[in-house]
Write a protein that holds these residues in place. Structure first.
Motif, PDB file in Angstrom:
ATOM      1  N   PRO A 146       0.798  -1.238   0.000  1.00 57.97           N
ATOM      2  CA  PRO A 146       0.000   0.000   0.000  1.00 57.97           C
ATOM      3  C   PRO A 146       0.826   1.282   0.000  1.00 57.97           C
ATOM      4  CG  PRO A 146      -0.066  -1.052   2.151  1.00 57.97           C
ATOM      5  CD  PRO A 146       0.667  -1.988   1.249  1.00 57.97           C
ATOM      6  N   SER A 147       2.035   1.237   0.533  1.00 55.06           N
ATOM      7  CA  SER A 147       2.848   2.452   0.606  1.00 55.06           C
ATOM      8  C   SER A 147       3.973   2.402  -0.419  1.00 55.06           C
ATOM      9  CB  SER A 147       3.430   2.625   2.020  1.00 55.06           C
ATOM     10  OG  SER A 147       2.396   2.844   2.957  1.00 55.06           O
ATOM     11  N   PHE A 148       3.839   3.216  -1.474  1.00 53.54           N
ATOM     12  CA  PHE A 148       4.835   3.336  -2.543  1.00 53.54           C
ATOM     13  C   PHE A 148       5.029   1.987  -3.238  1.00 53.54           C
ATOM     14  CE2 PHE A 148       6.187   6.104   1.102  1.00 53.54           C
ATOM     15  CZ  PHE A 148       5.486   7.214   0.662  1.00 53.54           C
ATOM     16  N   HIS A 149       3.945   1.574  -3.829  1.00 54.25           N
ATOM     17  CA  HIS A 149       3.839   0.276  -4.499  1.00 54.25           C
ATOM     18  C   HIS A 149       4.968   0.048  -5.487  1.00 54.25           C
ATOM     19  CE1 HIS A 149       2.203  -2.194  -7.882  1.00 54.25           C
ATOM     20  NE2 HIS A 149       1.801  -2.959  -6.881  1.00 54.25           N
ATOM     21  N   ASN A 150       5.454  -1.165  -5.517  1.00 52.57           N
ATOM     22  CA  ASN A 150       6.490  -1.585  -6.463  1.00 52.57           C
ATOM     23  C   ASN A 150       5.832  -2.445  -7.537  1.00 52.57           C
ATOM     24  OD1 ASN A 150       8.807  -2.471  -7.748  1.00 52.57           O
ATOM     25  ND2 ASN A 150       9.594  -3.644  -6.022  1.00 52.57           N
ATOM     26  N   PRO A 151       5.820  -1.993  -8.819  1.00 54.47           N
ATOM     27  CA  PRO A 151       6.700  -0.984  -9.415  1.00 54.47           C
ATOM     28  C   PRO A 151       6.078   0.386  -9.650  1.00 54.47           C
ATOM     29  CG  PRO A 151       5.731  -2.291 -11.150  1.00 54.47           C
ATOM     30  CD  PRO A 151       5.165  -2.830  -9.864  1.00 54.47           C
ATOM     31  N   THR A 152       4.777   0.571  -9.421  1.00 55.77           N
ATOM     32  CA  THR A 152       4.116   1.789  -9.908  1.00 55.77           C
ATOM     33  C   THR A 152       4.364   3.013  -9.040  1.00 55.77           C
ATOM     34  OG1 THR A 152       2.066   1.385  -8.666  1.00 55.77           O
ATOM     35  CG2 THR A 152       2.263   0.352 -10.850  1.00 55.77           C
ATOM     36  N   GLY A 153       4.749   2.818  -7.766  1.00 54.85           N
ATOM     37  CA  GLY A 153       4.956   3.935  -6.863  1.00 54.85           C
ATOM     38  C   GLY A 153       3.687   4.480  -6.250  1.00 54.85           C
ATOM     39  N   ILE A 154       2.536   3.887  -6.560  1.00 52.24           N
ATOM     40  CA  ILE A 154       1.248   4.396  -6.068  1.00 52.24           C
ATOM     41  C   ILE A 154       1.171   4.306  -4.541  1.00 52.24           C
ATOM     42  CG2 ILE A 154      -1.243   3.903  -5.996  1.00 52.24           C
ATOM     43  CD1 ILE A 154      -1.018   3.110  -8.967  1.00 52.24           C
ATOM     44  N   LEU A 155       0.657   5.368  -3.919  1.00 54.19           N
ATOM     45  CA  LEU A 155       0.429   5.412  -2.486  1.00 54.19           C
ATOM     46  C   LEU A 155      -1.064   5.257  -2.226  1.00 54.19           C
ATOM     47  CD1 LEU A 155       1.418   5.950   0.433  1.00 54.19           C
ATOM     48  CD2 LEU A 155       1.108   8.400  -0.028  1.00 54.19           C
ATOM     49  N   MET A 156      -1.446   4.160  -1.582  1.00 47.65           N
ATOM     50  CA  MET A 156      -2.858   3.918  -1.300  1.00 47.65           C
ATOM     51  C   MET A 156      -3.364   4.950  -0.296  1.00 47.65           C
ATOM     52  SD  MET A 156      -4.749   0.425   0.115  1.00 47.65           S
ATOM     53  CE  MET A 156      -3.983  -0.620  -1.115  1.00 47.65           C
ATOM     54  N   GLU A 157      -4.437   5.638  -0.659  1.00 45.62           N
ATOM     55  CA  GLU A 157      -4.976   6.670   0.233  1.00 45.62           C
ATOM     56  C   GLU A 157      -5.646   6.030   1.451  1.00 45.62           C
ATOM     57  OE1 GLU A 157      -9.459   7.394  -1.445  1.00 45.62           O
ATOM     58  OE2 GLU A 157      -8.006   9.013  -1.658  1.00 45.62           O
ATOM     59  N   ASP A 158      -5.829   6.831   2.496  1.00 47.91           N
ATOM     60  CA  ASP A 158      -6.330   6.309   3.769  1.00 47.91           C
ATOM     61  C   ASP A 158      -7.730   5.717   3.643  1.00 47.91           C
ATOM     62  OD1 ASP A 158      -5.720   5.877   6.543  1.00 47.91           O
ATOM     63  OD2 ASP A 158      -7.232   7.389   7.029  1.00 47.91           O
ATOM     64  N   ARG A 159      -8.608   6.405   2.921  1.00 46.49           N
ATOM     65  CA  ARG A 159      -9.980   5.908   2.785  1.00 46.49           C
ATOM     66  C   ARG A 159      -9.997   4.568   2.063  1.00 46.49           C
ATOM     67  NH1 ARG A 159     -14.159   4.350   4.845  1.00 46.49           N
ATOM     68  NH2 ARG A 159     -15.997   4.188   3.519  1.00 46.49           N
ATOM     69  N   ARG A 160      -9.153   4.394   1.068  1.00 44.68           N
ATOM     70  CA  ARG A 160      -9.079   3.131   0.343  1.00 44.68           C
ATOM     71  C   ARG A 160      -8.578   2.014   1.277  1.00 44.68           C
ATOM     72  NH1 ARG A 160      -8.543   2.187  -5.150  1.00 44.68           N
ATOM     73  NH2 ARG A 160      -9.949   3.984  -5.276  1.00 44.68           N
ATOM     74  N   ARG A 161      -7.662   2.358   2.154  1.00 44.65           N
ATOM     75  CA  ARG A 161      -7.168   1.372   3.124  1.00 44.65           C
ATOM     76  C   ARG A 161      -8.299   0.905   4.040  1.00 44.65           C
ATOM     77  NH1 ARG A 161      -0.916   2.435   4.297  1.00 44.65           N
ATOM     78  NH2 ARG A 161      -0.423   3.614   2.425  1.00 44.65           N
ATOM     79  N   GLU A 162      -9.117   1.837   4.455  1.00 42.71           N
ATOM     80  CA  GLU A 162     -10.253   1.476   5.315  1.00 42.71           C
ATOM     81  C   GLU A 162     -11.232   0.567   4.576  1.00 42.71           C
ATOM     82  OE1 GLU A 162     -11.949   5.140   6.612  1.00 42.71           O
ATOM     83  OE2 GLU A 162     -10.221   5.688   7.863  1.00 42.71           O
ATOM     84  N   GLU A 163     -11.513   0.907   3.323  1.00 39.21           N
ATOM     85  CA  GLU A 163     -12.424   0.080   2.521  1.00 39.21           C
ATOM     86  C   GLU A 163     -11.856  -1.326   2.330  1.00 39.21           C
ATOM     87  OE1 GLU A 163     -12.910   2.100  -1.158  1.00 39.21           O
ATOM     88  OE2 GLU A 163     -13.974   3.816  -0.293  1.00 39.21           O
ATOM     89  N   LEU A 164     -10.568  -1.403   2.081  1.00 43.01           N
ATOM     90  CA  LEU A 164      -9.919  -2.692   1.864  1.00 43.01           C
ATOM     91  C   LEU A 164      -9.990  -3.551   3.121  1.00 43.01           C
ATOM     92  CD1 LEU A 164      -8.242  -4.503  -0.024  1.00 43.01           C
ATOM     93  CD2 LEU A 164      -6.187  -3.367   0.847  1.00 43.01           C
ATOM     94  N   MET A 165      -9.709  -2.951   4.269  1.00 40.23           N
ATOM     95  CA  MET A 165      -9.763  -3.702   5.521  1.00 40.23           C
ATOM     96  C   MET A 165     -11.179  -4.162   5.828  1.00 40.23           C
ATOM     97  SD  MET A 165      -6.852  -4.270   6.886  1.00 40.23           S
ATOM     98  CE  MET A 165      -7.334  -4.677   8.556  1.00 40.23           C
ATOM     99  N   GLU A 166     -12.152  -3.293   5.618  1.00 39.37           N
ATOM    100  CA  GLU A 166     -13.551  -3.656   5.870  1.00 39.37           C
ATOM    101  C   GLU A 166     -13.969  -4.838   5.010  1.00 39.37           C
ATOM    102  OE1 GLU A 166     -15.716  -0.088   5.083  1.00 39.37           O
ATOM    103  OE2 GLU A 166     -14.986   0.949   6.880  1.00 39.37           O
ATOM    104  N   TYR A 167     -13.588  -4.802   3.741  1.00 39.99           N
ATOM    105  CA  TYR A 167     -13.962  -5.886   2.825  1.00 39.99           C
ATOM    106  C   TYR A 167     -13.299  -7.197   3.222  1.00 39.99           C
ATOM    107  CZ  TYR A 167     -14.542  -8.671  -1.380  1.00 39.99           C
ATOM    108  OH  TYR A 167     -14.848  -9.694  -2.246  1.00 39.99           O
ATOM    109  N   CYS A 168     -11.983  -7.154   3.480  1.00 37.91           N
ATOM    110  CA  CYS A 168     -11.251  -8.390   3.764  1.00 37.91           C
ATOM    111  C   CYS A 168     -11.687  -9.025   5.079  1.00 37.91           C
ATOM    112  CB  CYS A 168      -9.754  -8.110   3.780  1.00 37.91           C
ATOM    113  SG  CYS A 168      -9.076  -7.764   2.139  1.00 37.91           S
ATOM    114  N   ILE A 169     -12.040  -8.196   6.066  1.00 31.86           N
ATOM    115  CA  ILE A 169     -12.544  -8.746   7.329  1.00 31.86           C
ATOM    116  C   ILE A 169     -13.918  -9.371   7.109  1.00 31.86           C
ATOM    117  CG2 ILE A 169     -13.389  -8.110   9.620  1.00 31.86           C
ATOM    118  CD1 ILE A 169     -11.114  -5.996   9.662  1.00 31.86           C
ATOM    119  N   ARG A 170     -14.772  -8.682   6.367  1.00 38.02           N
ATOM    120  CA  ARG A 170     -16.131  -9.200   6.098  1.00 38.02           C
ATOM    121  C   ARG A 170     -16.084 -10.503   5.329  1.00 38.02           C
ATOM    122  NH1 ARG A 170     -17.918  -5.097   3.598  1.00 38.02           N
ATOM    123  NH2 ARG A 170     -17.851  -5.850   1.440  1.00 38.02           N
TER     124      ARG A 170
END
Length: 471
Positions: A250-274
């Motif tokens: 999620p932080s400075f993705h390899n290879p694209t360098g994309i930084l996952m924003e905080d709201r997306r992290r919350e959505e991802l965690m909610e989905y994976c837990i569910r």
């Protein structure tokens, strides 16, 4: 009298064959590799190979390159030799793809401008501080043997305190010291997942350049990304519960360098837990931010023990220390600690003692501040060179951290050709294909290792290759 260069190559190959290092059936290095090894033109290599073929030692075979067909002993008599060629392809662990193997070999060649390396330049290595710490450790040494299965307790306590400052509250008993992040992934692949499991991951991803999960019988399932991170609505249960896991950077993705924003992290965690999908969070680039600190790790939001968190000193301090860590529920850490003991009986005691000194003092944080400052300078130099030399034929986003720029090359020029031409010019880049980038038009450029002048020179040379070899 000085030997001609082709004779030096002949003698080298004959010695390899006569010692059994290149056994009958073995494929010898490519002409391009030999030419680079000896600093000669391919025509010189061809002369040498033709003489060896005339002697009956090697033979060109369709689809297999040039292979050893005899050695000096079999030529002298009726002696049979073991053909290891079949055995080296029968192991359960898959080989790296040929491009990755070539990159790995070339990364150790100092004659190349390294625009590929995912590590910090020797210029950024804290030599004096490291010498001082090693000297202090050596003076405090007592006879040492094997460490605890989970790793040196003082180091795990230091890692625990380090992680608390980054939002992760974890006990030392839930931390496993590993020999780099890759070992953590290997332990997970052999110790926690059922056969035929599916590993979800961003596409493209660094993980595609490895074969760790595929060799353990897992399937990789790529997920699309946008500039906020992996698209959560693209994840789905491919099999019954317990056969899916998500790997993410999620932080400075390899290879694209994309930084996952905080709201997306919350959505991802909610989905994976569910959906009861466990998560492997690879966070080895977290400290290499340049503009603003990244959002809290996924693990910081984990109250269910759903996330296995991987960190390392390889990207921020020294890959040679071979020190990383894996954080998870205690039963998981106990299981993987047992497996690690079966593999290597623990990481190096000396490396663990040195790592503990770095993390338990202010030295590490001061070092990171210096690295961040230098990375900003390097990033700026790389971006200026890209704009100056490749602005008309390529596009890219400005990375907010780490040391990679994900560059899209104009479709008029094939990246595969660019990779090969760059190699011939003494420049190493990483083509996007090794990360399963489907369009075939991306390269990953690193500004972390090469010097400032080499960064500019390398990018200029890439522009010249494209200019002179369009089509």
């Amino acid at each position: 009298m000085k030997k001609p260069k082709y004779q030096i190559i002949i003698d080298f190959i004959k010695e390899k064959i006569s010692k059994g290092e290149w056994a009958i059936g073995s494929q010898i290095p490519s002409q391009r590799h030999l030419a680079r090894m000896f600093g000669v033109n391919r025509s010189t290599v061809i002369i040498a190979l033709e003489e060896l073929m005339a002697d009956g030692l090697i033979e060109g075979k369709a689809g297999k390159g040039t292979v050893v067909t005899n050695n000096t002993w079999t030529l002298m008599g009726d002696h049979l030799s073991t053909n290891w060629n079949g055995n080296v392809t029968q192991g359960i662990h898959k080989a790296s793809v040929s491009t990755v193997q070539e990159i790995n070999e070339t990364e150790s060649d100092n004659r190349f401008i390294q625009l590929s390396k995912g590590e910090l330049s020797p210029e950024l290595f804290p030599l004096e501080e490291m010498q001082d710490i090693i000297q202090k450790v050596s003076k405090q040494l007592t006879p040492f043997g094997y460490e605890e299965p989970k790793g040196n307790i003082k180091l795990r306590e230091a890692i625990s305190n380090y992680l608390k400052e980054r939002g992760i509250d974890v006990s030392p008993s839930s931390i496993l010291v590993v020999s780099g992040a890759l070992q953590a992934l290997y332990l997970i692949s052999i110790g926690l997942l059922k056969d035929k499991s599916t590993v979800f991951l961003e596409e493209p991803s660094y993980l595609y350049s490895l074969s760790v999960f595929q060799s353990a019988g897992m399937d990789l399932e790529g997920l699309p990304m946008d500039n906020k991170g992996v698209k959560v609505d693209s994840i789905y249960q491919t099999k019954e519960t317990g056969r899916n896991i998500l790997y993410t950077i999620p932080s400075f993705h390899n290879p694209t360098g994309i930084l996952m924003e905080d709201r997306r992290r919350e959505e991802l965690m909610e989905y994976c837990i569910r959906e009861q999908i466990p998560v492997i969070e690879d966070d080895v680039y977290r400290d290499l931010w340049m503009d603003n600190a990244p959002p809290e790790p996924l693990k910081a939001k984990d109250r269910h023990g759903n996330v296995l968190y991987i960190g390392s000193l390889s990207k921020t301090l020294s890959p040679g220390l071979r020190i990383g860590w894996l954080v998870g529920p205690e039963p998981v850490i106990d299981r993987l600690a047992d497996l690690k003991m079966q593999l290597d009986y623990g990481s190096s005691t000396l490396s663990q003692l040195v790592a503990e000194k770095w993390l338990s003092s202010s030295l590490y944080e001061h070092h990171i501040e210096k690295v961040q400052k230098q990375l900003r300078i390097r990033r700026q130099r790389a971006l200026e060179a890209l704009e100056k030399y490749l602005g008309s034929v390529a596009t890219w986003d400005v990375p907010k951290g780490s040391f990679f720029i994900w560059v899209k090359i104009n479709p008029a020029f094939k990246v595969k050709k660019l990779f090969e031409k760059a190699l011939s010019k003494g420049i190493l880049i990483n083509p996007g294909s090794i990360y399963k980038e489907k369009a075939g038009q991306f390269v990953r450029l690193s500004y972390g290792f090469a010097s400032l002048d080499e960064i500019e020179k390398g990018i200029f040379q890439l522009s010249e290759i494209i200019k002179n070899n369009k089509g």
